[in-house]
Design an enzyme around this catalytic site. Sequence first.
Site, PDB file in Angstrom:
ATOM      1  CG  ASN A   1       3.645 -63.313  14.823  1.00  0.00           C
ATOM      2  OD1 ASN A   1       4.235 -63.108  13.913  1.00  0.00           O
ATOM      3  ND2 ASN A   1       2.924 -64.564  14.997  1.00  0.00           N
TER       4      ASN A   1
ATOM      5  CG  HIS B   1      -0.784 -60.799  20.083  1.00  0.00           C
ATOM      6  ND1 HIS B   1      -1.721 -61.894  19.467  1.00  0.00           N
ATOM      7  CD2 HIS B   1       0.204 -60.632  18.788  1.00  0.00           C
ATOM      8  CE1 HIS B   1      -1.645 -62.013  18.587  1.00  0.00           C
ATOM      9  NE2 HIS B   1      -0.516 -61.363  17.837  1.00  0.00           N
TER      10      HIS B   1
ATOM     11  CD  GLN C   1      -3.284 -57.741   9.844  1.00  0.00           C
ATOM     12  OE1 GLN C   1      -3.316 -58.649   9.285  1.00  0.00           O
ATOM     13  NE2 GLN C   1      -2.019 -57.229  10.632  1.00  0.00           N
TER      14      GLN C   1
ATOM     15  N   GLY D   1       3.001 -59.362   9.713  1.00  0.00           N
ATOM     16  CA  GLY D   1       3.808 -58.852   8.505  1.00  0.00           C
ATOM     17  C   GLY D   1       3.221 -57.933   7.735  1.00  0.00           C
ATOM     18  CE1 TYR D   2       0.476 -58.893   3.287  1.00  0.00           C
ATOM     19  CE2 TYR D   2       0.924 -60.542   4.951  1.00  0.00           C
ATOM     20  CZ  TYR D   2       0.950 -60.154   3.369  1.00  0.00           C
ATOM     21  OH  TYR D   2       1.232 -60.878   2.499  1.00  0.00           O
TER      22      TYR D   2
ATOM     23  N   GLY E   1      -0.949 -65.190   7.746  1.00  0.00           N
ATOM     24  CA  GLY E   1      -1.278 -64.856   6.274  1.00  0.00           C
ATOM     25  C   GLY E   1      -1.629 -63.308   5.970  1.00  0.00           C
TER      26      GLY E   1
ATOM     27  CB  CYS F   1      -3.311 -60.109  15.435  1.00  0.00           C
ATOM     28  SG  CYS F   1      -1.692 -60.301  14.568  1.00  0.00           S
TER      29      CYS F   1
ATOM     30  N   GLY G   1      -4.085 -64.765  13.771  1.00  0.00           N
ATOM     31  CA  GLY G   1      -4.211 -65.660  12.559  1.00  0.00           C
ATOM     32  C   GLY G   1      -3.051 -65.282  11.605  1.00  0.00           C
TER      33      GLY G   1
ATOM     34  CD  GLU H   1      -3.223 -62.604  22.945  1.00  0.00           C
ATOM     35  OE1 GLU H   1      -2.468 -62.955  22.226  1.00  0.00           O
ATOM     36  OE2 GLU H   1      -3.622 -61.264  22.657  1.00  0.00           O
TER      37      GLU H   1
END
Length: 400
Positions: free
Chosen positions: A334, A376, A296, A336-337, A244, A292, A242, A378
Amino acid sequence: MQTAYLILADGTLFEGKSIGASGMTIGETVFTTGMTGYIETLTDPSYYGQIVTQTFPLIGNYGVMPQDFESSKSWVRGYVVRELCDQPSNFRCGGTLSDFLKSQNIIGICGIDTRALTKRLRESGVMNGMIISGVDTCPAVTEELLKEIKAYKIEQAVESVQQNTDGGVTGVSPVERVATNEVGAQGETSPSKSIVLWDFGAKANIQRELEKRGCRVKVVPCTTTADEILALKPDGLMLSNGPGDPADNVQIIEELKKICEYDKQMVSIRSSTYSTTEDDSTSRVIPIFGICLGHQMLALARGCKTSKLKYGHRGGNHPCKDTETGRVYITSQNHGYAVENASLPSYAKMSFFNVNDGTVEGITYTDIPAFSVQFHPEACGGPHDTNFLFDRFMSLINIC
């Protein structure tokens, strides 16, 4: 083609040609190093709120294939490419990328030096940007304009990418479809398992991989509570990817904590001398697999910390090392954290790390049946290098 401009928050200006829709858009400007998979990128909900730059110079050469979509629509705020191909060649092609961008109302720019843009983002870190297309003259890069660009923030990302869970993740077979007599873990046929896929912006291929292994998949929205998930009595829980900042999802993390505490209690009951039978429904343990953002948020629920990376990991060529075997896998990523290495508690073992920067890429929890990865599996980065993690999940379910 009309003229278009990309203005970064630091005042850097790029002039190019307009692709997709006309207008103005502001987003977080990022780059992805994938040489293929632009359709998967454009339809990945994890890119919500971002202006995506493709570092590979030619994009669109094999057109658009709707069957490869990872969700029902495109979630990017803008799109940046060096050269856009409007004459694709592929036997599966269902249209041009240019037409797709227009149909999705995505504002984009082509014909700029994407190498220079990528270098700027690598040196300065990801920053907000604005794409303006369909104008005759270059807009003045004023302090007021830059203030507007800098003010943009990705908010309520997970809530914003929720899809119709009545029919499953868009582009895959319906929820609760049973794929019988499929090859499961260790290459053996296995009876179907009931899996809850907690949708934080799930890519369609996660559900496909579970169904390939004979699973009945129930997709539930991000607002689902721990009690509602436990009431479904699943054999396993899948935490999706997901968009953010993971720390923004306070309520989801609280509900995830409850499920982890439930598993700890059930593990304790199982290990107690008072546990009667292995199939005792009162001690049902629910194995967890996170990918992902799911990775987190599971880490945050277990006491870890996360922080923002300078420019993130995006693309299909990121090397990750298995801490147990020493083998390096090429992965699709993919994000950013990242989970902070030093924040892992004693019951959290780092299972993978990024070869480039040493960041945490996977965690196995020793006190509950749960593991997660930042990349990822998958997405077939190798193309099937880390696909075995879904088999590992099935094996964990079978022994629990």
